[in-house]
Design an enzyme around this catalytic site. Structure first.
Site, mmCIF file in Angstrom:
data_model
loop_
_atom_site.group_PDB
_atom_site.id
_atom_site.type_symbol
_atom_site.label_atom_id
_atom_site.label_comp_id
_atom_site.label_asym_id
_atom_site.label_seq_id
_atom_site.Cartn_x
_atom_site.Cartn_y
_atom_site.Cartn_z
ATOM 1 N N GLU A 114 0.849 -1.194 0.000
ATOM 2 C CA GLU A 114 0.000 0.000 0.000
ATOM 3 C C GLU A 114 0.878 1.234 0.000
ATOM 4 O OE1 GLU A 114 -2.509 -0.137 3.489
ATOM 5 O OE2 GLU A 114 -2.923 -2.260 3.167
ATOM 6 N N LYS A 311 10.568 3.274 3.678
ATOM 7 C CA LYS A 311 10.685 4.744 3.589
ATOM 8 C C LYS A 311 11.486 5.113 2.356
ATOM 9 C CE LYS A 311 8.746 6.344 7.407
ATOM 10 N NZ LYS A 311 9.293 7.246 8.375
ATOM 11 N N CYS A 421 24.094 31.799 26.301
ATOM 12 C CA CYS A 421 23.840 33.092 26.924
ATOM 13 C C CYS A 421 23.375 32.763 28.341
ATOM 14 C CB CYS A 421 22.738 33.844 26.183
ATOM 15 S SG CYS A 421 22.172 35.282 27.101
#
Ligand code: IVH
Length: 669
Positions: A114, A311, A421
């Site tokens: 699919e 994938k 920072c």
């Protein structure tokens, strides 16, 4: 018209309108004109206005939207919504097939191939032939009731011939066409564009106003009949055919594949076809077709072993690196970011990419003005791969790391190659801190995203986290700002108010304590139950908690002993923010281990003993160190000794890890 006549007319109109919807939106073949459709719809609306008793929950008139929710109800999934394991190439695919063959003892497996739709996982619950509700995947365990929004998707049947209860899963997505239209509209209106179809679909489904959803052009494909066997379906491909006959929109790129070679041929074919589809896919899914084999093939904790997702390889494109700008995170960490000439890659519009830190830029040899290769796998953040040196024309400029915070100007401190920072009042840190606090995994305050926090900060209504709970003092002023309607403000205030009830782990995570991610926050919340407990804990106390190392322990200790933080937490308490752990309520009480006392013994393979303990406790089991009459279950790994013997002596149920895992995953699938 008498009531009885009206009732019959409503039935006729409903049937006809739904058939036309089906023909138009599922079969792509309409037999009615727009005018006829509108005429019937208007007639139905009129009758419903005259006879409110005839206005049914699943009336086609509900599809136009109009219902405005204040929030989405949480609904636990009867069976957890699993994810899929991934394969990335032919070898992986053959490996997957080999394991399935070994598990089933068959020499060739029939699979269903699919497409893997890039959208939003969704579950539809039907009973008595009627759609009951639509639930998002959520965290797989608990989702949200988005019925009012999902039924605006006309291809979804509200009534079906099947009267038995069943659950269908699939994907709600935004067709490429709808995304282009939506983004064009947003560009005109000066609104931020959606980066890809998936974000646009997710953003739409989370709209509280269903008439907005109705106009977003969403659609859906359905690919999994959860309780197929209860409906006498034993073959997955046949169950999809059955969904077709019930009127569901299934995807017809699907194919029955005999053996792994046909799977690989399907991969090659679909890789070529991918871009020509009118929706985004990020891969393919292969499922064993014979449902009766599922149990014996089994599950891992996260996914079924009878299915996998292939994938597609990441896509690479080239674009221009226009600039490198610094951003300040909530811990004060400075990150350089690439500002790129916008490009589309793997379905997303990319114009920014993180460059991690100064060394990353040096190692890649990036210069401002370079043409760079950009890579993005679906689901994955875009990555600058390398500069194309031969495209340089001499105008490129080297990147020089600033010595001062881009926001507050204070000198930066360098620790282990990273710049920070350390000014606690740096505005960027405050803003990022509030965005994090309100984010979905933290306090989940809908409507308080990046842009809103930045705006309200700039207006001076928000300085720090507690101000979120005092924002109501500025209701009037916010109303006067551009783009803020009464409804938006109400919704936000409502979401803020609701967030006060969130369970402790979300608050803990939301505070943004260094090193404390969501998982650790959960562990801590479960263990210590109330935020007040943290004020009295020592570094040693934290170290006793599984998964907490020395860095996290000292970070926690420092956080709770800092007077400013204590003051801030007192304000939160004063505003009514819940400090207690209530997370256990979210557990699916039908799970196998709920309420049982479990003892672990021997060596576990798939996770550590701590992880197993955490998992079991998380679903409502009590894990105990010794076997007694009160023990319900002993999970025994290899090398189990006296505890196992005692369990057998007392006649207590013993299972091995594999059986335990299969119960754990049965929760899901
Ligand atoms: S099957 C147990 N089939 O991909 C079966 N999933 O990474 C579970 N998805 O959560 C899902 N297209 O949201 C399946 N044809 C397809 C799919 C599909 C997209 C999504 C789904 C799932 C995720 C898994």
């Amino acid at each position: 018209m008498t009531f009885e006549e009206a009732k019959q007319r409503v039935e006729f109109l409903t049937k006809t309108l739904e058939r036309w919807n089906y023909e138009y939106y599922v079969l792509d073949n309409s037999t009615a004109t727009d005018a006829e459709f509108d005429r019937y719809m208007n007639e139905l609306i009129l009758i419903e206005q005259t006879y409110p008793d005839l206005k049914y929950k699943n009336s086609p008139t509900q599809r136009v939207g109009g219902q405005v929710a204040s929030e989405f109800k949480k609904i636990p999934h009867k069976r957890l919504m699993l994810s899929l394991s991934n394969v990335y190439n032919e070898d992986d695919m053959r490996d997957f097939d080999r394991k399935v063959r070994e598990a089933t003892g068959k020499s060739e497996i029939t699979y269903m191939g699919e497409v893997k739709i890039d959208g939003l996982g969704m579950s539809l619950i039907y009973d008595h032939g009627e759609l009951q509700y639509c639930v998002t995947r959520g965290d797989g365990n608990v989702g949200e009731d988005v019925t009012q929004n999902v039924i605006t998707i006309r291809s979804i049947p509200l009534h079906v011939e099947e009267k038995r209860p069943f659950e269908v899963r699939g994907e709600v997505y935004m067709p490429k066409k709808s995304l282009d239209r939506l983004n064009a509209e947003r560009e005109k209106a000066g609104e931020p564009l959606f980066a890809n179809a998936r974000n646009a679909a997710a953003g739409s489904i989370r709209q509280l106003d269903s008439s907005i959803v109705a106009n977003r052009g969403l659609d859906a494909f359905w690919y999994y009949l959860v309780n197929a066997r209860e409906l006498d379906e034993h073959i997955h491909s046949k169950s999809l055919d059955y969904l077709d006959t019930l009127g569901f929109r299934t995807n017809h790129e699907r194919r029955i594949l005999h053996g792994v070679e046909e799977c690989i041929a399907y991969i090659n074919e679909m890789t070529k076809k991918r871009d020509s589809l009118d929706y985004d896919i990020d891969g393919l899914v292969f499922k064993v077709d014979d449902i009766d084999e599922y149990e014996s093939i089994g599950y891992t904790a996260k996914s079924p072993k009878w299915a996998t997702a292939y994938k597609f390889p990441p896509k690479e494109v080239s674009t221009k690196l226009l600039d490198i700008v610094l951003s300040v995170g909530r811990t004060g960490r400075i990150t350089p970011n690439a500002v790129l000439e916008p490009v589309r890659v793997a379905g997303s519009l990319v114009q920014r990419a993180t460059l991690n830190n100064e060394d990353f830029i040096k190692e890649k040899g990036l210069m401002i003005g370079d043409t760079v290769v950009l890579r993005k796998a679906a689901d994955v953040i875009p990555e600058v791969v390398r500069p194309l040196i031969d495209r340089r024309d001499g105008s490129e400029k080297p990147f020089v790391m600033s010595e001062n915070c881009p926001e507050c100007g204070q000198p930066l401190t360098k620790v282990q190659g990273l710049h920070y920072c350390l000014n606690p009042d740096c505005p960027s840190r405050k803003i990022e801190g509030m965005i994090h606090f309100a984010s979905r995994d933290a306090m989940d305050i809908d409507g308080m995203g990046d842009a809103v926090v930045e705006e309200l900060f700039a207006e001076g209504f928000l300085h720090d986290i507690p101000d979120i709970y005092r924002l109501y003092n500025h209701g009037q002023e916010i109303k006067e700002l551009d783009g803020w309607g009464e409804k938006a403000i109400d919704n936000m205030f409502h979401a803020i108010e609701n967030s006060k009830k969130q369970s402790l782990e979300r608050l803990l995570f939301g505070l943004g304590i260094k090193e404390i991610g969501l998982k650790t926050a959960k562990t801590l919340a479960r263990k210590f139950k109330n935020l007040d407990a943290f004020f009295g804990l020592s570094t040693e106390d934290y170290l006793k908690v599984p998964d907490i190392g020395p860095v996290a322990a000292s970070s926690l200790f420092a956080y709770f002993n800092e007077p400013k933080n204590r003051g801030m937490l007192e304000t939160l308490r004063h505003e009514g923010v819940n400090f207690e752990y209530t997370g256990a309520d979210m557990v699916d009480v039908n799970n196998y281990f709920y309420g049982k006392t479990v003892v672990l013994t021997g060596t576990l393979q798939s996770r550590t003993r701590e992880e197993m303990t955490e998992l079991l406790e998380g679903i409502g089991a009590k894990v105990s160190g010794s076997v007694s009459k009160k023990t319900d279950i002993v999970i025994a790994g290899p090398g189990a000794g006296s505890k196992l013997a005692k369990a057998q002596e007392l006649g207590i149920q013993v299972m091995d890890e594999e059986e335990a895992n299969s119960h754990l995953s049965n929760l899901r699938g």
